[in-house]
Write a protein that holds these residues in place. Structure first.
Motif, PDB file in Angstrom:
ATOM      1  N   THR A 215       0.677  -0.947   0.103  1.00  0.00           N
ATOM      2  CA  THR A 215       0.170  -0.162   0.127  1.00  0.00           C
ATOM      3  C   THR A 215       1.143   1.435   0.125  1.00  0.00           C
ATOM      4  OG1 THR A 215      -1.427  -1.424   1.110  1.00  0.00           O
ATOM      5  CG2 THR A 215      -2.021   1.393   1.066  1.00  0.00           C
ATOM      6  N   ALA A 216       2.253   1.096   0.594  1.00  0.00           N
ATOM      7  CA  ALA A 216       3.057   2.841   0.437  1.00  0.00           C
ATOM      8  C   ALA A 216       3.269   2.514  -0.600  1.00  0.00           C
ATOM      9  CB  ALA A 216       3.588   2.194   1.833  1.00  0.00           C
ATOM     10  N   ILE A 217       4.371   1.968  -0.553  1.00  0.00           N
ATOM     11  CA  ILE A 217       5.581   1.671  -2.218  1.00  0.00           C
ATOM     12  C   ILE A 217       4.875   1.215  -3.004  1.00  0.00           C
ATOM     13  CG2 ILE A 217       7.271   2.161  -1.244  1.00  0.00           C
ATOM     14  CD1 ILE A 217       6.587  -1.110  -3.549  1.00  0.00           C
ATOM     15  N   GLY A 218       3.317   1.074  -3.632  1.00  0.00           N
ATOM     16  CA  GLY A 218       3.075   0.533  -4.411  1.00  0.00           C
ATOM     17  C   GLY A 218       2.602   1.608  -5.743  1.00  0.00           C
ATOM     18  N   GLY A 219       2.467   2.253  -4.768  1.00  0.00           N
ATOM     19  CA  GLY A 219       1.811   3.829  -6.496  1.00  0.00           C
ATOM     20  C   GLY A 219       2.897   4.323  -7.241  1.00  0.00           C
ATOM     21  N   GLY A 220       4.265   4.915  -5.800  1.00  0.00           N
ATOM     22  CA  GLY A 220       5.156   5.415  -6.719  1.00  0.00           C
ATOM     23  C   GLY A 220       6.386   4.710  -7.090  1.00  0.00           C
ATOM     24  N   SER A 221       5.726   3.531  -7.373  1.00  0.00           N
ATOM     25  CA  SER A 221       6.865   2.178  -7.611  1.00  0.00           C
ATOM     26  C   SER A 221       6.130   2.334  -9.340  1.00  0.00           C
ATOM     27  CB  SER A 221       7.324   1.528  -7.107  1.00  0.00           C
ATOM     28  OG  SER A 221       7.423   0.785  -6.278  1.00  0.00           O
TER      29      SER A 221
ATOM     30  N   GLY B 177      -1.178   1.959  -5.040  1.00  0.00           N
ATOM     31  CA  GLY B 177      -0.613   0.746  -4.190  1.00  0.00           C
ATOM     32  C   GLY B 177      -2.359   1.058  -3.410  1.00  0.00           C
ATOM     33  N   GLY B 178      -2.866   1.403  -3.032  1.00  0.00           N
ATOM     34  CA  GLY B 178      -4.265   0.405  -2.493  1.00  0.00           C
ATOM     35  C   GLY B 178      -5.284  -0.083  -3.770  1.00  0.00           C
ATOM     36  N   VAL B 179      -4.753  -0.574  -5.087  1.00  0.00           N
ATOM     37  CA  VAL B 179      -5.761  -1.049  -6.038  1.00  0.00           C
ATOM     38  C   VAL B 179      -4.740  -2.207  -5.993  1.00  0.00           C
ATOM     39  CG1 VAL B 179      -5.695  -1.169  -8.722  1.00  0.00           C
ATOM     40  CG2 VAL B 179      -6.380   0.929  -7.361  1.00  0.00           C
ATOM     41  N   THR B 180      -3.891  -1.796  -5.455  1.00  0.00           N
ATOM     42  CA  THR B 180      -2.406  -3.810  -5.911  1.00  0.00           C
ATOM     43  C   THR B 180      -3.151  -3.998  -4.363  1.00  0.00           C
ATOM     44  OG1 THR B 180      -0.692  -2.194  -6.446  1.00  0.00           O
ATOM     45  CG2 THR B 180      -0.213  -4.207  -5.591  1.00  0.00           C
ATOM     46  N   ARG B 181      -2.859  -3.586  -2.776  1.00  0.00           N
ATOM     47  CA  ARG B 181      -3.293  -4.218  -1.813  1.00  0.00           C
ATOM     48  C   ARG B 181      -5.110  -4.539  -2.649  1.00  0.00           C
ATOM     49  NH1 ARG B 181      -5.601   0.225   2.133  1.00  0.00           N
ATOM     50  NH2 ARG B 181      -6.536   0.377  -0.104  1.00  0.00           N
ATOM     51  N   ASP B 182      -5.546  -4.026  -2.272  1.00  0.00           N
ATOM     52  CA  ASP B 182      -6.915  -4.337  -2.834  1.00  0.00           C
ATOM     53  C   ASP B 182      -7.118  -5.735  -3.916  1.00  0.00           C
ATOM     54  OD1 ASP B 182      -8.458  -2.636  -1.354  1.00  0.00           O
ATOM     55  OD2 ASP B 182      -8.728  -1.594  -2.826  1.00  0.00           O
ATOM     56  N   THR B 183      -6.618  -5.992  -4.759  1.00  0.00           N
ATOM     57  CA  THR B 183      -6.459  -7.041  -5.480  1.00  0.00           C
ATOM     58  C   THR B 183      -5.563  -8.190  -4.740  1.00  0.00           C
ATOM     59  OG1 THR B 183      -6.485  -5.032  -7.454  1.00  0.00           O
ATOM     60  CG2 THR B 183      -5.359  -7.330  -8.070  1.00  0.00           C
ATOM     61  N   LEU B 184      -4.322  -7.798  -4.444  1.00  0.00           N
ATOM     62  CA  LEU B 184      -3.768  -8.996  -3.466  1.00  0.00           C
ATOM     63  C   LEU B 184      -4.916  -9.956  -2.822  1.00  0.00           C
ATOM     64  CD1 LEU B 184      -0.633  -7.621  -3.112  1.00  0.00           C
ATOM     65  CD2 LEU B 184      -0.800  -9.710  -4.386  1.00  0.00           C
ATOM     66  N   MET B 185      -5.680  -8.224  -2.126  1.00  0.00           N
ATOM     67  CA  MET B 185      -6.878  -9.179  -0.844  1.00  0.00           C
ATOM     68  C   MET B 185      -8.360  -9.680  -1.694  1.00  0.00           C
ATOM     69  SD  MET B 185      -5.571  -8.940   2.008  1.00  0.00           S
ATOM     70  CE  MET B 185      -4.187  -9.295   1.434  1.00  0.00           C
ATOM     71  N   ASN B 186      -8.207  -9.871  -2.771  1.00  0.00           N
ATOM     72  CA  ASN B 186      -8.576 -10.718  -3.607  1.00  0.00           C
ATOM     73  C   ASN B 186     -10.013  -9.529  -4.231  1.00  0.00           C
ATOM     74  OD1 ASN B 186      -9.748 -12.499  -5.554  1.00  0.00           O
ATOM     75  ND2 ASN B 186     -10.093 -14.274  -4.268  1.00  0.00           N
TER      76      ASN B 186
END
Lengths: 200, 200, 200
Positions: free
Chosen positions: B40-46, B129-138
């Motif tokens: 969540t913290a680094i997904g967006g910037g990365s 970052g939040g989108v990646t988090r939610d996708t991983l959380m299914n």
């Protein structure tokens, strides 16, 4: 050097077999299974290389994709009998993550990452292929909810950095740190150790 | 410059806390929760940096990973009492996305992206970052189905480009545009504004 | 060259329409639908470029994002009547994947990838936008479980490499290989051909 390269290809082959097998319980076709094997095999290292802003080895060196293809074919042909080899595959997987973590960490340091980032990127190299596979399969990644897996990789990676700072010879260090990952993984499964759940 | 850097680290810390907390309702272990905080913290910037073909800052500068680690520990230790701070966290999150959008947009322009791509990449910095988090959380990403969130980021980013073309001083512009993102976000939640659903 | 560029933009526009339409059956808002269109349109090519360690074209050339925006608006405005155009969209999609595969393969070879990696990256260019869309929408990617889609792309990409090694002129080769992808796709849907499922 040649030995490391061959071990790397074998690791890719093993991950490709296990990734393809993981797809075989689902309602997907042979292409989907092959794709899953591919993602499992190169997902972790590719993500590491993308974050290091370098090109993944499989883009330039066709041997990696050939190793994956062989793994996929082995898994598709033998999938009924491979079930009996589950124990052997578990051992291969434990060896694979131990090796991938340390090699990934070394590649990251060689590309001038910070030590703490190299620890994370070493772990990524080992586990993110499986995470991508599980996400594509629409499941909560296995490493988030059972067994000691990524934590074993992290422990070995941290040990490598500590030993390196103590001046231990790099090859010796790699062997010790990879062995520790392997042992933590094996012992935790043998004794059903797990991390505490959050929430609940 | 130092101030921006410290704000950036605080933003990463806050996103790491909120990401780890988001994991705490699920059946996952402490590693999974920490991993979720990290993503969540680094997904967006990365993702922005990968598209710009540059290396994410956390790969070189260990302070980002330390900030994340501190955030994860705070969230794991205090998770029962943090519930009471939900309002404070909401405000921090609103400040975080405002700041991340404009800084991400500025970084993109500095890396010679087109203005329209910089708008998209600024928004990505704040929300992916939040989108990646939610996708991983299914789960279907939150930003696709409730509240005005990414749209606030887009609005502020477009405003920044317009004001820049009108010759407004960059620091003034950054302050105005980030404030507009913050206000749109706060007002839309306060008055339960939302975008129309498609289909249905 | 100009013709290829225009075809590329039209391909992006068509994928943006189909991606946005795919979102319209769900409980998501207009931003989510637009985002889905964007991801479908640029996901595949962006992933290829990231693996090649180059910058995706849309970051530098604003026309790609404008084409996507137009596609999103068309899909949102006409979504009820577009249902009747499903057949036309299917044809556009078949043309799109044929073109994207061969152009993606050529771009990969031009960036010095190995031939086998260029085959994979060509296929990625065509299908990974849709895979990313399905993953974000929390579904098992369509290409894993129905119809001959990615396999058509792979077949045409392999043919291109074979013909190139036989010394066939590049433009002729591109036309033949793209046509084969198109025909395999059309014929397989017409006659309901599919790959065998694994497991079961």
């Amino acid at each position: 050097m040649d030995l490391l390269y061959i071990i790397d290809l074998i690791g890719v082959l093993v991950f490709s077999i296990s990734g393809t097998m993981a797809a075989e319980d689902r309602d997907i076709d042979v292409f989907g299974a092959a794709f899953t094997g591919f993602v499992t095999a190169i997902g972790g290292g590719s993500l590491r290389d993308v974050f290091l802003n370098t090109r993944p080895a499989w883009v330039d060196d066709g041997n990696y994709l050939l190793a994956i293809l062989i793994g996929v074919i082995i898994a598709l042909i033998t999938h009924k009998s491979l079930g009996k080899l589950r124990r052997a595959l578990f051992m291969f997987d434990a060896i694979g993550i131990s090796f991938f973590t340390i090699v990934g960490l070394q590649k990251s340091l060689a590309a001038d990452s910070s030590a703490i980032a190299a620890i994370v990127l070493g772990m990524f190299s080992a586990v993110m292929g499986g995470v991508t596979r599980d996400t594509l399969m629409n499941e909560t990644p296995l490493i988030f909810r059972r067994e000691i897996y990524a934590t074993a990789c992290l422990s070995g990676a941290i040990l490598f950095i500590v030993l390196a700072n103590l001046g231990v010879n790099e090859n010796t260090n790699a062997f010790i740190s990879a062995s520790v990952i392997f042992l933590i993984r094996i012992i935790s499964v043998r004794y059903k150790l797990s991390l505490p759940l959050v929430g609940g």
